[in-house]
Design a protein around this motif. Structure first.
Motif, PDB file in Angstrom:
ATOM      1  N   ARG A  29       0.810  -1.219   0.000  1.00 25.01           N
ATOM      2  CA  ARG A  29       0.000   0.000   0.000  1.00 25.01           C
ATOM      3  C   ARG A  29       0.841   1.265   0.000  1.00 25.01           C
ATOM      4  N   ASN A  30       2.114   1.133   0.336  1.00 25.66           N
ATOM      5  CA  ASN A  30       2.999   2.293   0.375  1.00 25.66           C
ATOM      6  C   ASN A  30       3.423   2.651  -1.042  1.00 25.66           C
ATOM      7  N   GLY A  31       3.149   3.905  -1.439  1.00 19.93           N
ATOM      8  CA  GLY A  31       3.433   4.305  -2.816  1.00 19.93           C
ATOM      9  C   GLY A  31       4.900   4.187  -3.174  1.00 19.93           C
ATOM     10  N   GLU A  32       5.787   4.619  -2.278  1.00 19.75           N
ATOM     11  CA  GLU A  32       7.222   4.542  -2.551  1.00 19.75           C
ATOM     12  C   GLU A  32       7.677   3.095  -2.665  1.00 19.75           C
ATOM     13  N   GLN A  33       7.162   2.241  -1.761  1.00 18.81           N
ATOM     14  CA  GLN A  33       7.513   0.831  -1.807  1.00 18.81           C
ATOM     15  C   GLN A  33       6.966   0.179  -3.070  1.00 18.81           C
ATOM     16  N   LEU A  34       5.749   0.532  -3.447  1.00 22.28           N
ATOM     17  CA  LEU A  34       5.147  -0.052  -4.645  1.00 22.28           C
ATOM     18  C   LEU A  34       5.949   0.316  -5.892  1.00 22.28           C
ATOM     19  N   LEU A  35       6.456   1.543  -5.919  1.00 21.75           N
ATOM     20  CA  LEU A  35       7.314   1.960  -7.031  1.00 21.75           C
ATOM     21  C   LEU A  35       8.554   1.079  -7.104  1.00 21.75           C
ATOM     22  N   LEU A  36       9.158   0.839  -5.954  1.00 16.42           N
ATOM     23  CA  LEU A  36      10.381   0.046  -5.886  1.00 16.42           C
ATOM     24  C   LEU A  36      10.129  -1.431  -6.168  1.00 16.42           C
ATOM     25  N   LEU A  37       9.006  -1.938  -5.662  1.00 14.19           N
ATOM     26  CA  LEU A  37       8.738  -3.371  -5.726  1.00 14.19           C
ATOM     27  C   LEU A  37       8.155  -3.814  -7.062  1.00 14.19           C
ATOM     28  N   VAL A  38       7.362  -2.966  -7.683  1.00 25.93           N
ATOM     29  CA  VAL A  38       6.604  -3.393  -8.868  1.00 25.93           C
ATOM     30  C   VAL A  38       6.879  -2.518 -10.093  1.00 25.93           C
ATOM     31  N   VAL A  39       6.705  -1.215  -9.939  1.00 33.61           N
ATOM     32  CA  VAL A  39       6.732  -0.335 -11.105  1.00 33.61           C
ATOM     33  C   VAL A  39       8.104  -0.338 -11.776  1.00 33.61           C
ATOM     34  N   LEU A  40       9.165  -0.116 -10.998  1.00 33.59           N
ATOM     35  CA  LEU A  40      10.507  -0.066 -11.596  1.00 33.59           C
ATOM     36  C   LEU A  40      10.927  -1.404 -12.204  1.00 33.59           C
ATOM     37  N   PRO A  41      10.703  -2.553 -11.535  1.00 36.95           N
ATOM     38  CA  PRO A  41      11.038  -3.820 -12.191  1.00 36.95           C
ATOM     39  C   PRO A  41      10.292  -4.044 -13.503  1.00 36.95           C
ATOM     40  N   LEU A  42       9.002  -3.711 -13.539  1.00 36.32           N
ATOM     41  CA  LEU A  42       8.246  -3.912 -14.775  1.00 36.32           C
ATOM     42  C   LEU A  42       8.703  -2.957 -15.878  1.00 36.32           C
ATOM     43  N   MET A  43       9.056  -1.733 -15.493  1.00 35.06           N
ATOM     44  CA  MET A  43       9.612  -0.805 -16.483  1.00 35.06           C
ATOM     45  C   MET A  43      10.945  -1.336 -17.016  1.00 35.06           C
ATOM     46  N   GLY A  44      11.748  -1.885 -16.112  1.00 37.66           N
ATOM     47  CA  GLY A  44      13.011  -2.470 -16.542  1.00 37.66           C
ATOM     48  C   GLY A  44      12.807  -3.640 -17.485  1.00 37.66           C
ATOM     49  N   LEU A  45      11.807  -4.466 -17.196  1.00 32.68           N
ATOM     50  CA  LEU A  45      11.512  -5.607 -18.056  1.00 32.68           C
ATOM     51  C   LEU A  45      11.125  -5.152 -19.457  1.00 32.68           C
ATOM     52  N   ALA A  46      10.268  -4.163 -19.542  1.00 33.26           N
ATOM     53  CA  ALA A  46       9.852  -3.659 -20.849  1.00 33.26           C
ATOM     54  C   ALA A  46      11.035  -3.034 -21.596  1.00 33.26           C
ATOM     55  N   GLY A  47      11.835  -2.253 -20.869  1.00 33.60           N
ATOM     56  CA  GLY A  47      12.968  -1.601 -21.514  1.00 33.60           C
ATOM     57  C   GLY A  47      13.992  -2.589 -22.043  1.00 33.60           C
ATOM     58  N   LEU A  48      14.313  -3.600 -21.243  1.00 35.32           N
ATOM     59  CA  LEU A  48      15.309  -4.586 -21.658  1.00 35.32           C
ATOM     60  C   LEU A  48      14.801  -5.467 -22.793  1.00 35.32           C
ATOM     61  N   SER A  49      13.504  -5.738 -22.809  1.00 28.08           N
ATOM     62  CA  SER A  49      12.938  -6.633 -23.818  1.00 28.08           C
ATOM     63  C   SER A  49      12.710  -5.945 -25.150  1.00 28.08           C
ATOM     64  N   LEU A  50      12.465  -4.645 -25.121  1.00 27.72           N
ATOM     65  CA  LEU A  50      12.091  -3.941 -26.340  1.00 27.72           C
ATOM     66  C   LEU A  50      13.232  -3.140 -26.954  1.00 27.72           C
ATOM     67  N   THR A  51      14.361  -3.059 -26.256  1.00 29.58           N
ATOM     68  CA  THR A  51      15.524  -2.357 -26.804  1.00 29.58           C
ATOM     69  C   THR A  51      16.668  -3.351 -27.015  1.00 29.58           C
ATOM     70  N   GLY A  52      17.774  -2.858 -27.508  1.00 25.24           N
ATOM     71  CA  GLY A  52      18.891  -3.748 -27.817  1.00 25.24           C
ATOM     72  C   GLY A  52      19.937  -3.842 -26.728  1.00 25.24           C
ATOM     73  N   MET A  53      19.633  -3.452 -25.490  1.00 18.92           N
ATOM     74  CA  MET A  53      20.642  -3.419 -24.432  1.00 18.92           C
ATOM     75  C   MET A  53      21.193  -4.804 -24.098  1.00 18.92           C
ATOM     76  N   LEU A  54      20.424  -5.848 -24.338  1.00 16.54           N
ATOM     77  CA  LEU A  54      20.860  -7.199 -23.998  1.00 16.54           C
ATOM     78  C   LEU A  54      21.296  -8.007 -25.211  1.00 16.54           C
ATOM     79  N   ASP A  55      21.316  -7.399 -26.377  1.00 15.40           N
ATOM     80  CA  ASP A  55      21.589  -8.156 -27.598  1.00 15.40           C
ATOM     81  C   ASP A  55      22.929  -8.894 -27.550  1.00 15.40           C
ATOM     82  N   ALA A  56      23.916  -8.305 -26.898  1.00 13.66           N
ATOM     83  CA  ALA A  56      25.256  -8.911 -26.879  1.00 13.66           C
ATOM     84  C   ALA A  56      25.316 -10.175 -26.036  1.00 13.66           C
ATOM     85  N   VAL A  57      24.335 -10.387 -25.136  1.00 13.34           N
ATOM     86  CA  VAL A  57      24.399 -11.535 -24.234  1.00 13.34           C
ATOM     87  C   VAL A  57      23.239 -12.511 -24.451  1.00 13.34           C
TER      88      VAL A  57
END
Length: 255
Positions: A29-57
């Motif tokens: 229920r804590n907004g700051e915790q929810l950002l850390l626990l859910v929002v940022l990981p999901l944003m990272g997942l989308a960014g890594l999957s849709l861009t070429g940052m991981l192409d080398a590995v």
């Protein structure tokens, strides 16, 4: 003259379950915790999957999302067990909540058990959300890999929860907040969490492999890409877990 008798405390398991439920709800229920626990990981997942940052590995026959999901799951453990519990416990300690709860029928052991169960409950929510978004992006893990990933995640959660409690129980709450946020950024970026240690030069890569973040990221990537992790990263995680909990038992201050 009438006498009153104090009601007996609830059974231990019920007390621990109630504390775990309270801790879980408080984190989600804590907004700051929810950002850390859910929002940022999901944003990272989308960014890594849709861009070429991981192409080398990305290994032959795999997709970006196949490498991204294990790293994001490792990041979820770091966010939840280390940063989330560390910050919450640090401020509970500062305001005297830990000291008061430790004198109730819940006791210190019940309080720690409640925190551990809360970490696992939040991790289950994170896993489901990451898996759902990963599936939408084309992630198709094998059933065996999913099953094997559970004990790997539990071992990682044990290590990072111990580290979070050790930090929260030995330094001021403000310092805990600053350190956990800084460590989160560093381990996410160059600690082998989101990006394999092999992307770094040979010397730093070897050191990163000995970090709990690097070991967890490697173990999860190996699990989902090959079906099972190598023993070394699991051993590294076990050593960190044992050391962190030994330190927490020895130096944790309740007030």
């Amino acid at each position: 003259m009438t006498t009153t008798t104090a009601s007996a405390p609830a059974p231990l398991l019920r007390r621990v379950a109630a504390q775990a439920r309270f801790e879980t709800v408080a984190m989600l229920r804590n907004g700051e915790q929810l950002l850390l626990l859910v929002v940022l990981p999901l944003m990272g997942l989308a960014g890594l999957s849709l861009t070429g940052m991981l192409d080398a590995v990305v290994p032959p026959g795999a997709e970006r999302v196949d490498v991204a999901v294990p790293g994001v799951l490792a990041l979820c453990v770091l966010s939840n067990a280390f940063s989330g519990q560390g910050i919450q416990t640090g401020f509970d300690r500062r305001y005297g909540v830990l000291r008061l709860l430790s004198t109730t029928p819940l006791g210190r052991g019940g309080l720690i058990a409640g925190k551990l169960l809360a970490v696992l409950a939040v991790l289950a929510v994170q896993y489901v959300l990451v898996a759902a978004v990963g599936a939408a992006l084309g992630w198709r893990p094998g059933v065996l890999a999913v099953l094997v990933s559970v004990p790997v995640l539990l071992l990682g959660a044990a290590a990072f929860t111990g580290l979070g409690l050790l930090l929260a129980g030995t330094v001021r709450a403000e310092a805990t907040l600053a350190v956990t946020n800084l460590v989160w950024v560093l381990l996410a970026a160059v600690g082998g969490t989101l990006f394999p240690a092999g992307t770094l030069p040979e010397g730093p890569a070897w050191l990163v492999g000995l970090l709990p973040s690097g070991a967890l990221g490697q173990a999860l990537r190996e699990t989902f890409l090959t079906g099972a992790p190598h023993p070394l990263p699991l051993l590294v995680l076990a050593v960190w877990a044992a050391g962190a909990w030994a330190g927490a038992v020895r130096w944790f201050r309740w007030s």
